[in-house]
Scaffold this active site. Structure first.
Site, PDB file in Angstrom:
ATOM      1  N   ASP A  82      34.250 -60.370  21.246  1.00  0.00           N
ATOM      2  CA  ASP A  82      35.360 -61.135  21.810  1.00  0.00           C
ATOM      3  C   ASP A  82      34.815 -62.300  22.639  1.00  0.00           C
ATOM      4  O   ASP A  82      33.937 -62.116  23.479  1.00  0.00           O
ATOM      5  CB  ASP A  82      36.206 -60.209  22.691  1.00  0.00           C
ATOM      6  CG  ASP A  82      37.527 -60.830  23.101  1.00  0.00           C
ATOM      7  OD1 ASP A  82      38.068 -61.646  22.330  1.00  0.00           O
ATOM      8  OD2 ASP A  82      38.032 -60.476  24.182  1.00  0.00           O
ATOM      9  N   HIS A 174      45.412 -64.893  30.108  1.00  0.00           N
ATOM     10  CA  HIS A 174      44.450 -63.823  30.365  1.00  0.00           C
ATOM     11  C   HIS A 174      44.621 -63.266  31.785  1.00  0.00           C
ATOM     12  O   HIS A 174      44.993 -63.983  32.716  1.00  0.00           O
ATOM     13  CB  HIS A 174      43.016 -64.346  30.260  1.00  0.00           C
ATOM     14  CG  HIS A 174      42.574 -64.656  28.870  1.00  0.00           C
ATOM     15  ND1 HIS A 174      42.351 -65.943  28.436  1.00  0.00           N
ATOM     16  CD2 HIS A 174      42.288 -63.861  27.810  1.00  0.00           C
ATOM     17  CE1 HIS A 174      41.949 -65.920  27.175  1.00  0.00           C
ATOM     18  NE2 HIS A 174      41.907 -64.660  26.773  1.00  0.00           N
ATOM     19  N   SER A 205      48.339 -58.155  27.684  1.00  0.00           N
ATOM     20  CA  SER A 205      48.846 -57.296  28.761  1.00  0.00           C
ATOM     21  C   SER A 205      50.055 -57.909  29.458  1.00  0.00           C
ATOM     22  O   SER A 205      50.889 -57.189  30.008  1.00  0.00           O
ATOM     23  CB  SER A 205      47.746 -57.024  29.794  1.00  0.00           C
ATOM     24  OG  SER A 205      46.726 -56.209  29.262  1.00  0.00           O
ATOM     25  N   THR A 228      43.575 -56.134  30.636  1.00  0.00           N
ATOM     26  CA  THR A 228      43.951 -55.916  32.035  1.00  0.00           C
ATOM     27  C   THR A 228      44.777 -54.654  32.221  1.00  0.00           C
ATOM     28  O   THR A 228      44.544 -53.867  33.151  1.00  0.00           O
ATOM     29  CB  THR A 228      44.723 -57.134  32.560  1.00  0.00           C
ATOM     30  OG1 THR A 228      43.895 -58.300  32.441  1.00  0.00           O
ATOM     31  CG2 THR A 228      45.119 -56.952  34.014  1.00  0.00           C
TER      32      THR A 228
END
Length: 279
Positions: A82, A174, A205, A228
């Site tokens: 990632d 993010h 998330s 997260t």
């Protein structure tokens, strides 16, 4: 079963109307729980090694850990790099047994992003594995601001790079700790009208659960990255384990107590991406 590629799990997801969770790993405890949860829900899972994970554990070690979990698993497991930022990093992941490379050129000018991503995709495909790219910049909560994906640029990017999956910026952020936001569905629909490349949401998330399920079943978004949300669950479980008996000092015993709560939290995430035929 052996590790599989990103394409191996995303193509069926696109066809059948569901999405796969790309779960951000930080260590053995969470990745083991992720696979156990995927087995309990009978769905594939993508184990992701992001930058902070790689700072803590070298890629060759992570590759062996992912492979060990996959070989003893009853469901397909993808070993995914990632946010790889350089060709050397992507090459090291490939040589370490990863089956999917995500090259992040989203901060680069468009043509440079296309050129560098295309080179990584060619390297991945020559080795028989998959490649994910990113067009548009996904920002960070309390940090850099997002730059939304231009649909026409996304179509060009997908066509010229030949990536197997394309991460887009459509309101996702993010490291968001709540689900008060939401994704820009009109922009998503415009993008998927111009390209049939499977789409990826980073910062999943922060996406409300109802919208996750809706888009998993009705759009070309086949992969949601979740980090997260599960990091918070692990932190809660670890605090509970430590505080339940302050005299304990054996970290193995303490960490064992995080397993069941992490499996439960992960199963709840995985259920949010299932298609109607998987329920």
């Amino acid at each position: 079963m052996p590790l599989v590629t990103l394409s191996d799990v995303l193509k069926p997801a696109l066809k059948r109307g569901h999405a796969i969770a790309g779960l951000v790993t930080l260590g053995w405890e969470d990745m083991r729980a992720y696979v156990a949860a995927a087995e309990a829900e009978s769905v594939p899972v993508i184990l992701q090694a992001g930058p902070s994970c790689r700072e803590h554990t070298p890629l060759p070690v992570l590759g062996k850990m992912f492979r060990h979990l996959a070989e003893s698993s009853s469901v397909p497991v993808v070993a995914h790099l990632d946010h790889g930022y350089t060709a050397d990093e992507c090459r090291e992941a490939l040589e370490s047994g990863f089956t999917s490379l995500m090259f992040d050129g989203s901060r680069l000018p468009l043509q440079q992003n296309i050129d560098e991503t295309a080179a990584i995709a060619e390297m991945a495909h020559s080795a028989g594995i998959s490649c994910e790219g990113e067009i548009g910049f996904v920002g960070y909560a309390q940090g850099e601001t997002s730059e939304g994906t231009n649909p026409e640029e996304a179509a060009t990017f997908a066509r010229e790079t030949k990536v197997d999956a394309m991460a887009i910026s459509v309101g996702n952020v993010h490291l968001q700790e709540n689900k008060e936001g939401g994704l820009d569905e009109p922009r998503i629909r415009t993008i998927e009208a111009l390209t049939d490349t499977p789409l990826v949401i980073h910062g999943g998330s922060g996406v409300p659960m109802a919208q996750r399920l809706h888009l998993a079943r009705s759009s070309n978004i086949c992969k949601f990255n979740i980090g997260t949300e599960l990091r918070m669950a692990f932190g809660d479980a670890l605090r509970e384990a430590v505080n339940s008996n302050p005299s304990r000092f054996d970290r193995v015993q303490i960490l064992k107590d995080t397993h069941d709560p992490m499996v439960a939290a992960t199963r709840a995430v995985l259920r949010g991406f299932k298609g109607e035929d998987q329920c």
